[in-house]
Design a protein around this motif. Structure first.
Motif, PDB file in Angstrom:
ATOM      1  N   ALA A  58       2.884  -5.062 -11.768  1.00  0.00           N
ATOM      2  CA  ALA A  58       1.845  -5.028 -12.513  1.00  0.00           C
ATOM      3  C   ALA A  58       0.332  -4.385 -11.941  1.00  0.00           C
ATOM      4  O   ALA A  58      -0.261  -3.263 -13.469  1.00  0.00           O
ATOM      5  CB  ALA A  58       1.291  -6.395 -13.277  1.00  0.00           C
ATOM      6  N   LEU A  59       0.199  -4.784 -11.126  1.00  0.00           N
ATOM      7  CA  LEU A  59      -1.071  -3.958 -10.827  1.00  0.00           C
ATOM      8  C   LEU A  59      -0.706  -2.520 -10.463  1.00  0.00           C
ATOM      9  O   LEU A  59      -1.581  -1.914 -10.873  1.00  0.00           O
ATOM     10  CB  LEU A  59      -1.189  -4.301  -9.052  1.00  0.00           C
ATOM     11  N   ILE A  60       0.706  -2.264  -9.516  1.00  0.00           N
ATOM     12  CA  ILE A  60       0.420  -0.043  -9.545  1.00  0.00           C
ATOM     13  C   ILE A  60       0.895   0.516 -11.289  1.00  0.00           C
ATOM     14  O   ILE A  60      -0.075   1.734 -11.315  1.00  0.00           O
ATOM     15  CB  ILE A  60       1.611  -0.556  -9.011  1.00  0.00           C
ATOM     16  N   ALA A  61       2.147  -0.857 -12.504  1.00  0.00           N
ATOM     17  CA  ALA A  61       1.594   0.371 -13.479  1.00  0.00           C
ATOM     18  C   ALA A  61      -0.307   0.023 -13.999  1.00  0.00           C
ATOM     19  O   ALA A  61      -0.206   1.421 -15.057  1.00  0.00           O
ATOM     20  CB  ALA A  61       1.997  -0.464 -13.553  1.00  0.00           C
ATOM     21  N   GLY A  69       1.168   6.856  -6.742  1.00  0.00           N
ATOM     22  CA  GLY A  69      -0.737   7.176  -7.357  1.00  0.00           C
ATOM     23  C   GLY A  69       0.310   8.646  -7.121  1.00  0.00           C
ATOM     24  O   GLY A  69      -0.610   9.047  -7.575  1.00  0.00           O
ATOM     25  N   GLN A  70       1.330   9.076  -5.967  1.00  0.00           N
ATOM     26  CA  GLN A  70       1.126  10.799  -6.721  1.00  0.00           C
ATOM     27  C   GLN A  70       2.384  11.118  -7.597  1.00  0.00           C
ATOM     28  O   GLN A  70       2.259  12.800  -7.790  1.00  0.00           O
ATOM     29  CB  GLN A  70       2.134  10.994  -5.246  1.00  0.00           C
ATOM     30  N   GLN A  71       2.591  10.281  -8.202  1.00  0.00           N
ATOM     31  CA  GLN A  71       3.243  10.216  -9.595  1.00  0.00           C
ATOM     32  C   GLN A  71       3.351   9.447 -10.445  1.00  0.00           C
ATOM     33  O   GLN A  71       4.316   8.597 -10.839  1.00  0.00           O
ATOM     34  CB  GLN A  71       5.081  11.200  -9.042  1.00  0.00           C
ATOM     35  N   PRO A  72       1.817   9.312 -10.818  1.00  0.00           N
ATOM     36  CA  PRO A  72       1.708   7.478 -11.692  1.00  0.00           C
ATOM     37  C   PRO A  72       2.644   7.707 -12.827  1.00  0.00           C
ATOM     38  O   PRO A  72       2.734   6.312 -13.519  1.00  0.00           O
ATOM     39  CB  PRO A  72       0.291   7.880 -11.933  1.00  0.00           C
ATOM     40  N   GLN A 107       0.818  -1.078   0.094  1.00  0.00           N
ATOM     41  CA  GLN A 107       0.100  -0.227   0.141  1.00  0.00           C
ATOM     42  C   GLN A 107       1.014   1.153   0.315  1.00  0.00           C
ATOM     43  O   GLN A 107       0.273   2.267  -0.907  1.00  0.00           O
ATOM     44  CB  GLN A 107      -1.300  -0.036   0.980  1.00  0.00           C
ATOM     45  N   ARG A 108       2.028   1.252   0.713  1.00  0.00           N
ATOM     46  CA  ARG A 108       3.230   2.549   0.897  1.00  0.00           C
ATOM     47  C   ARG A 108       3.782   2.257  -0.709  1.00  0.00           C
ATOM     48  O   ARG A 108       3.400   4.183  -0.641  1.00  0.00           O
ATOM     49  CB  ARG A 108       4.201   2.167   1.315  1.00  0.00           C
ATOM     50  N   VAL A 109       3.544   1.431  -1.422  1.00  0.00           N
ATOM     51  CA  VAL A 109       4.358   1.686  -2.731  1.00  0.00           C
ATOM     52  C   VAL A 109       3.458   2.187  -3.648  1.00  0.00           C
ATOM     53  O   VAL A 109       3.319   2.993  -4.526  1.00  0.00           O
ATOM     54  CB  VAL A 109       4.721   0.201  -3.192  1.00  0.00           C
ATOM     55  N   ARG A 110       2.881   1.460  -3.414  1.00  0.00           N
ATOM     56  CA  ARG A 110       0.925   1.776  -4.680  1.00  0.00           C
ATOM     57  C   ARG A 110       1.200   3.623  -4.459  1.00  0.00           C
ATOM     58  O   ARG A 110       0.494   4.726  -4.715  1.00  0.00           O
ATOM     59  CB  ARG A 110      -0.105   0.694  -4.515  1.00  0.00           C
ATOM     60  N   GLU A 111       0.881   3.543  -2.736  1.00  0.00           N
ATOM     61  CA  GLU A 111       0.201   5.420  -2.269  1.00  0.00           C
ATOM     62  C   GLU A 111       0.935   6.266  -3.447  1.00  0.00           C
ATOM     63  O   GLU A 111       1.080   7.453  -3.437  1.00  0.00           O
ATOM     64  CB  GLU A 111       0.029   5.602  -1.338  1.00  0.00           C
ATOM     65  N   ALA A 112       2.832   5.976  -3.213  1.00  0.00           N
ATOM     66  CA  ALA A 112       3.580   6.320  -3.091  1.00  0.00           C
ATOM     67  C   ALA A 112       3.799   7.134  -4.883  1.00  0.00           C
ATOM     68  O   ALA A 112       4.118   8.191  -5.378  1.00  0.00           O
ATOM     69  CB  ALA A 112       5.682   6.397  -2.970  1.00  0.00           C
ATOM     70  N   GLU A 159      -2.774   0.335 -12.715  1.00  0.00           N
ATOM     71  CA  GLU A 159      -3.706   1.943 -11.788  1.00  0.00           C
ATOM     72  C   GLU A 159      -3.353   3.224 -12.427  1.00  0.00           C
ATOM     73  O   GLU A 159      -4.233   4.246 -12.777  1.00  0.00           O
ATOM     74  CB  GLU A 159      -3.677   1.780 -10.019  1.00  0.00           C
ATOM     75  N   ALA A 160      -1.646   2.895 -12.526  1.00  0.00           N
ATOM     76  CA  ALA A 160      -1.178   4.371 -12.707  1.00  0.00           C
ATOM     77  C   ALA A 160      -2.169   4.435 -13.939  1.00  0.00           C
ATOM     78  O   ALA A 160      -1.905   6.011 -14.388  1.00  0.00           O
ATOM     79  CB  ALA A 160       0.269   4.273 -12.868  1.00  0.00           C
ATOM     80  N   GLY A 161      -1.467   3.743 -15.012  1.00  0.00           N
ATOM     81  CA  GLY A 161      -1.752   3.948 -16.717  1.00  0.00           C
ATOM     82  C   GLY A 161      -3.696   4.608 -16.414  1.00  0.00           C
ATOM     83  O   GLY A 161      -4.077   5.442 -17.475  1.00  0.00           O
ATOM     84  N   VAL A 162      -4.508   4.379 -15.871  1.00  0.00           N
ATOM     85  CA  VAL A 162      -5.972   5.003 -15.801  1.00  0.00           C
ATOM     86  C   VAL A 162      -5.738   6.320 -14.944  1.00  0.00           C
ATOM     87  O   VAL A 162      -6.414   7.020 -15.550  1.00  0.00           O
ATOM     88  CB  VAL A 162      -6.653   3.944 -14.759  1.00  0.00           C
ATOM     89  N   SER A 163      -5.078   6.196 -13.802  1.00  0.00           N
ATOM     90  CA  SER A 163      -5.083   7.950 -13.171  1.00  0.00           C
ATOM     91  C   SER A 163      -4.300   8.507 -13.734  1.00  0.00           C
ATOM     92  O   SER A 163      -4.942  10.097 -13.682  1.00  0.00           O
ATOM     93  CB  SER A 163      -4.153   7.137 -11.373  1.00  0.00           C
ATOM     94  N   ALA A 164      -3.489   7.987 -14.813  1.00  0.00           N
ATOM     95  CA  ALA A 164      -3.103   9.008 -15.998  1.00  0.00           C
ATOM     96  C   ALA A 164      -3.791  10.377 -16.963  1.00  0.00           C
ATOM     97  O   ALA A 164      -3.365  11.007 -17.524  1.00  0.00           O
ATOM     98  CB  ALA A 164      -1.357   8.614 -16.043  1.00  0.00           C
ATOM     99  N   ILE A 165      -4.167   9.489 -17.045  1.00  0.00           N
ATOM    100  CA  ILE A 165      -5.932   9.897 -18.146  1.00  0.00           C
ATOM    101  C   ILE A 165      -6.411  11.161 -17.777  1.00  0.00           C
ATOM    102  O   ILE A 165      -6.585  11.259 -16.536  1.00  0.00           O
ATOM    103  CB  ILE A 165      -6.079   9.168 -18.870  1.00  0.00           C
ATOM    104  N   THR A 166      -6.593  12.062 -19.307  1.00  0.00           N
ATOM    105  CA  THR A 166      -7.684  12.989 -18.453  1.00  0.00           C
ATOM    106  C   THR A 166      -8.785  12.855 -17.686  1.00  0.00           C
ATOM    107  O   THR A 166      -9.002  12.011 -18.334  1.00  0.00           O
ATOM    108  CB  THR A 166      -6.883  13.702 -19.613  1.00  0.00           C
TER     109      THR A 166
END
Length: 219
Positions: A145-148, A92-95, A85-90, A150-157
């Motif tokens: 894989a999970l973090i990447a 998540g601040q810069q996807p 969770q810590r890695v995921r959140e970190a 999720e970040a891909g979704v977070s990075a879209i406009t």
């Protein structure tokens, strides 16, 4: 003639991280970074031998941030879940950097700290030493894989997200029952990949850890 400023390694990494906030690993280049710093590429290559080495160093700083003030608590499963969770959140601040980590990995101090904690937690589980490297690798691949993803979704406009949701609704709710009977049956309950990401992340990781625990009990 005024001499060009000498940039420190940390200043270069700061600038690279900022540039990656508005771009991605594919469009990022040492030349663009040098231009942002008002210098030439050759001066940056004195610090990093390649673009990949630079990207790895930037991603490693995210892992260092995740491990800052971390203290292992609970049993081995709780330790791995907490670390994940810590890695995921970190990230998540810069996807944008999550994709960098997933693709290029890291070999710096941050990476070693994450590896050490997962390996220590697996050892605390009671697994035989000979099985730990394989179990570690499965967990590491799953996390990346999970973090990447999720970040891909977070990075879209927001506009891109809405377009994707509309395409999803058309594809699912408009599916031909004759050709796609199961999809039509579950259409109103199937959710897009970006939905409920937090719960999905925890459930998938917990399943992997439960698999390890079950394997140990069946000995």
């Amino acid at each position: 003639m005024t001499a060009r400023r000498r940039w420190s390694t940390e200043e270069i990494l700061d600038a690279a991280a900022e540039l990656l906030r508005t771009s991605d690993a594919e469009s990022f280049s040492v030349r663009k970074l040098a231009a942002a710093l008002g210098t030439d590429s050759s001066s940056l290559y004195r610090h990093f031998r390649s673009k990949t080495e630079l990207l790895r160093a930037v991603a490693d700083r995210i892992l260092l941030a995740a491990m800052d003030s971390y203290r292992p608590e609970g049993d081995w499963k709780q330790r791995i879940m907490s670390l994940a969770q810590r890695v995921r959140e970190a990230f998540g601040q810069q996807p944008q950097l999550a994709a960098v980590w997933g693709r290029h990995a890291s070999s710096g101090t941050g990476s070693r700290l994450v590896m050490e904690e997962i390996l220590q937690a697996l050892r605390a589980s009671g697994l035989p030493d000979e099985e730990i490297p394989t179990r570690y690798h499965r967990i590491a691949v799953l996390l990346a894989a999970l973090i990447a993803a999720e970040a891909g979704v977070s990075a879209i406009t927001p506009e891109e997200y809405e377009q994707g949701m509309e395409l999803f609704r058309v594809a699912v709710l408009g599916a031909d029952p004759g050709r796609f009977p199961a999809l039509s049956h579950f259409a109103r309950d199937v959710r897009p990949l970006g939905a409920d990401r937090h719960a999905a992340f925890e459930e998938i990781l917990a399943t992997q850890l439960a698999h390890i625990e079950t394997a140990m009990r069946s000995r």
